[in-house]
Design a protein around this motif. Sequence first.
Motif, PDB file in Angstrom:
ATOM      1  N   UNK A  33     -14.979  60.938  68.164  1.00  0.00           N
ATOM      2  CA  UNK A  33     -15.649  60.125  67.168  1.00  0.00           C
ATOM      3  C   UNK A  33     -15.875  60.967  65.928  1.00  0.00           C
ATOM      4  N   UNK A  34     -15.480  60.454  64.781  1.00  0.00           N
ATOM      5  CA  UNK A  34     -15.782  61.101  63.505  1.00  0.00           C
ATOM      6  C   UNK A  34     -17.035  60.419  62.962  1.00  0.00           C
ATOM      7  N   UNK A  35     -18.183  61.089  62.999  1.00  0.00           N
ATOM      8  CA  UNK A  35     -19.436  60.432  62.616  1.00  0.00           C
ATOM      9  C   UNK A  35     -19.482  59.981  61.160  1.00  0.00           C
ATOM     10  N   UNK A  36     -18.624  60.517  60.315  1.00  0.00           N
ATOM     11  CA  UNK A  36     -18.589  60.062  58.918  1.00  0.00           C
ATOM     12  C   UNK A  36     -17.825  58.748  58.773  1.00  0.00           C
ATOM     13  N   UNK A  38     -17.048  56.536  61.889  1.00  0.00           N
ATOM     14  CA  UNK A  38     -17.256  55.624  63.009  1.00  0.00           C
ATOM     15  C   UNK A  38     -18.729  55.498  63.375  1.00  0.00           C
ATOM     16  N   UNK A  39     -19.086  54.346  63.935  1.00  0.00           N
ATOM     17  CA  UNK A  39     -20.437  54.179  64.460  1.00  0.00           C
ATOM     18  C   UNK A  39     -20.622  55.153  65.624  1.00  0.00           C
ATOM     19  N   UNK A  40     -21.860  55.524  65.953  1.00  0.00           N
ATOM     20  CA  UNK A  40     -22.088  56.495  67.035  1.00  0.00           C
ATOM     21  C   UNK A  40     -21.508  56.076  68.385  1.00  0.00           C
ATOM     22  N   UNK A  41     -21.394  54.782  68.645  1.00  0.00           N
ATOM     23  CA  UNK A  41     -20.890  54.309  69.939  1.00  0.00           C
ATOM     24  C   UNK A  41     -19.365  54.238  70.002  1.00  0.00           C
ATOM     25  N   UNK A  42     -18.678  54.347  68.878  1.00  0.00           N
ATOM     26  CA  UNK A  42     -17.213  54.227  68.850  1.00  0.00           C
ATOM     27  C   UNK A  42     -16.568  55.419  69.515  1.00  0.00           C
ATOM     28  N   UNK A  43     -15.544  55.171  70.331  1.00  0.00           N
ATOM     29  CA  UNK A  43     -14.779  56.244  70.958  1.00  0.00           C
ATOM     30  C   UNK A  43     -13.300  56.000  70.725  1.00  0.00           C
ATOM     31  N   UNK A  44     -12.719  56.792  69.840  1.00  0.00           N
ATOM     32  CA  UNK A  44     -11.285  56.784  69.606  1.00  0.00           C
ATOM     33  C   UNK A  44     -10.639  57.586  70.731  1.00  0.00           C
ATOM     34  N   UNK A  45      -9.321  57.430  70.909  1.00  0.00           N
ATOM     35  CA  UNK A  45      -8.633  58.105  72.006  1.00  0.00           C
ATOM     36  C   UNK A  45      -7.388  58.829  71.501  1.00  0.00           C
ATOM     37  N   UNK A  46      -7.293  60.106  71.832  1.00  0.00           N
ATOM     38  CA  UNK A  46      -6.041  60.838  71.740  1.00  0.00           C
ATOM     39  C   UNK A  46      -5.569  61.041  73.164  1.00  0.00           C
ATOM     40  N   UNK A  47      -4.276  61.076  73.345  1.00  0.00           N
ATOM     41  CA  UNK A  47      -3.693  61.283  74.673  1.00  0.00           C
ATOM     42  C   UNK A  47      -3.154  62.709  74.767  1.00  0.00           C
ATOM     43  N   UNK A  64     -16.374  68.995  65.606  1.00  0.00           N
ATOM     44  CA  UNK A  64     -17.530  68.258  66.103  1.00  0.00           C
ATOM     45  C   UNK A  64     -17.213  66.829  66.497  1.00  0.00           C
ATOM     46  N   UNK A  65     -15.920  66.525  66.757  1.00  0.00           N
ATOM     47  CA  UNK A  65     -15.501  65.158  67.070  1.00  0.00           C
ATOM     48  C   UNK A  65     -15.377  64.885  68.566  1.00  0.00           C
TER      49      UNK A  65
END
Length: 84
Positions: A33-36, A38-47, A64-65
């Motif tokens: 999550x990039x806090x700048x 995304x919302x705090x609850x968002x979780x992006x995914x890298x594989x 810090x992501x």
Amino acid sequence: MIDLLRPDPVAEGELLCSAKGCRESAAWGLLWNNPRLHTPARRKVWLACDAHRDHLEGFLSSRGFWKQTVPTDELDRFDPDARP
């Protein structure tokens, strides 16, 4: 109830490592999550494949992501052809 920390779904089919130039099958989902942006609850995914897991976790952590790493079989999937 909606799980606010559920990661973004990944496409059905073979999951490939997100490392530049890597075409290996992914075994891991790196949740971040990039806090700048995304919302705090968002979780992006890298594989990540086994060989690139540490490198990609380190890259995300140094910014810090990085939040968590899970096996790919725990990730929700979607059919990209079914999207409007």
